[in-house]
Design a protein around this motif. Structure first.
Motif, PDB file in Angstrom:
ATOM      1  N   THR A  63       0.861  -1.171   0.000  1.00 14.87           N
ATOM      2  CA  THR A  63       0.000   0.000   0.000  1.00 14.87           C
ATOM      3  C   THR A  63       0.900   1.224   0.000  1.00 14.87           C
ATOM      4  OG1 THR A  63      -1.979   1.021   0.979  1.00 14.87           O
ATOM      5  CG2 THR A  63      -0.287   0.253   2.509  1.00 14.87           C
ATOM      6  N   ILE A 108      -0.326   2.670  10.582  1.00 14.49           N
ATOM      7  CA  ILE A 108      -0.601   1.385   9.929  1.00 14.49           C
ATOM      8  C   ILE A 108       0.468   0.366  10.336  1.00 14.49           C
ATOM      9  CG2 ILE A 108      -0.621   0.162   7.713  1.00 14.49           C
ATOM     10  CD1 ILE A 108      -1.989   2.695   6.525  1.00 14.49           C
ATOM     11  N   ILE A 134      -5.866  -1.805   7.238  1.00 13.38           N
ATOM     12  CA  ILE A 134      -5.379  -0.718   6.379  1.00 13.38           C
ATOM     13  C   ILE A 134      -6.534   0.209   6.006  1.00 13.38           C
ATOM     14  CG2 ILE A 134      -4.424  -0.138   4.117  1.00 13.38           C
ATOM     15  CD1 ILE A 134      -2.722  -2.732   4.371  1.00 13.38           C
ATOM     16  N   HIS A 172      -6.359   4.141   6.940  1.00 16.20           N
ATOM     17  CA  HIS A 172      -5.807   4.887   5.812  1.00 16.20           C
ATOM     18  C   HIS A 172      -6.475   6.239   5.630  1.00 16.20           C
ATOM     19  CE1 HIS A 172      -3.647   5.413   2.074  1.00 16.20           C
ATOM     20  NE2 HIS A 172      -3.059   4.243   2.281  1.00 16.20           N
TER      21      HIS A 172
END
Length: 103
Positions: A6, A17, A70, A74
């Motif tokens: 990512t 994260i 995530i 995010h």
């Protein structure tokens, strides 16, 4: 072992994260590569930004939990999250990874 990829433009989000995945034993290692430049289309415009790419080392059984984590943390509305399948991994490294995740 799989690698989940990512990226983000926010260092605070990157650290959040990585730390969450490690603390919750969803991953054994997160590589964070800074200063990547990305170009992409957003709202009909070509956008360029500096991003950090994350390579998350984990097991196949943790894949969905990593994706979910995530997405929850995010800062992008639609983050890129993709899985890289590994065809061969050093057996000692893979044992270390699995021992960490399974304990």
């Amino acid at each position: 072992m799989i690698i989940i990829k990512t990226s983000t433009d926010n260092h605070k989000v990157m650290k959040m994260i990585a730390n969450t995945l490690l603390k919750e034993k969803l991953a054994a290692c997160v590589n964070m590569i800074p200063r990547m430049r990305s170009k992409y289309v957003m709202d009909g415009r070509i956008v360029e930004s500096r991003e950090v790419i994350l390579f998350i080392k984990t097991s196949k059984k943790m894949e969905e939990k990593v994706y979910k984590t995530i997405k929850e943390l995010h800062n992008y509305e639609i983050p890129e999250i993709s899985t890289i399948e590994t065809s061969k991994v050093d057996k000692d490294y893979e044992k270390w990874l699995n021992d960490f995740i399974d304990n």
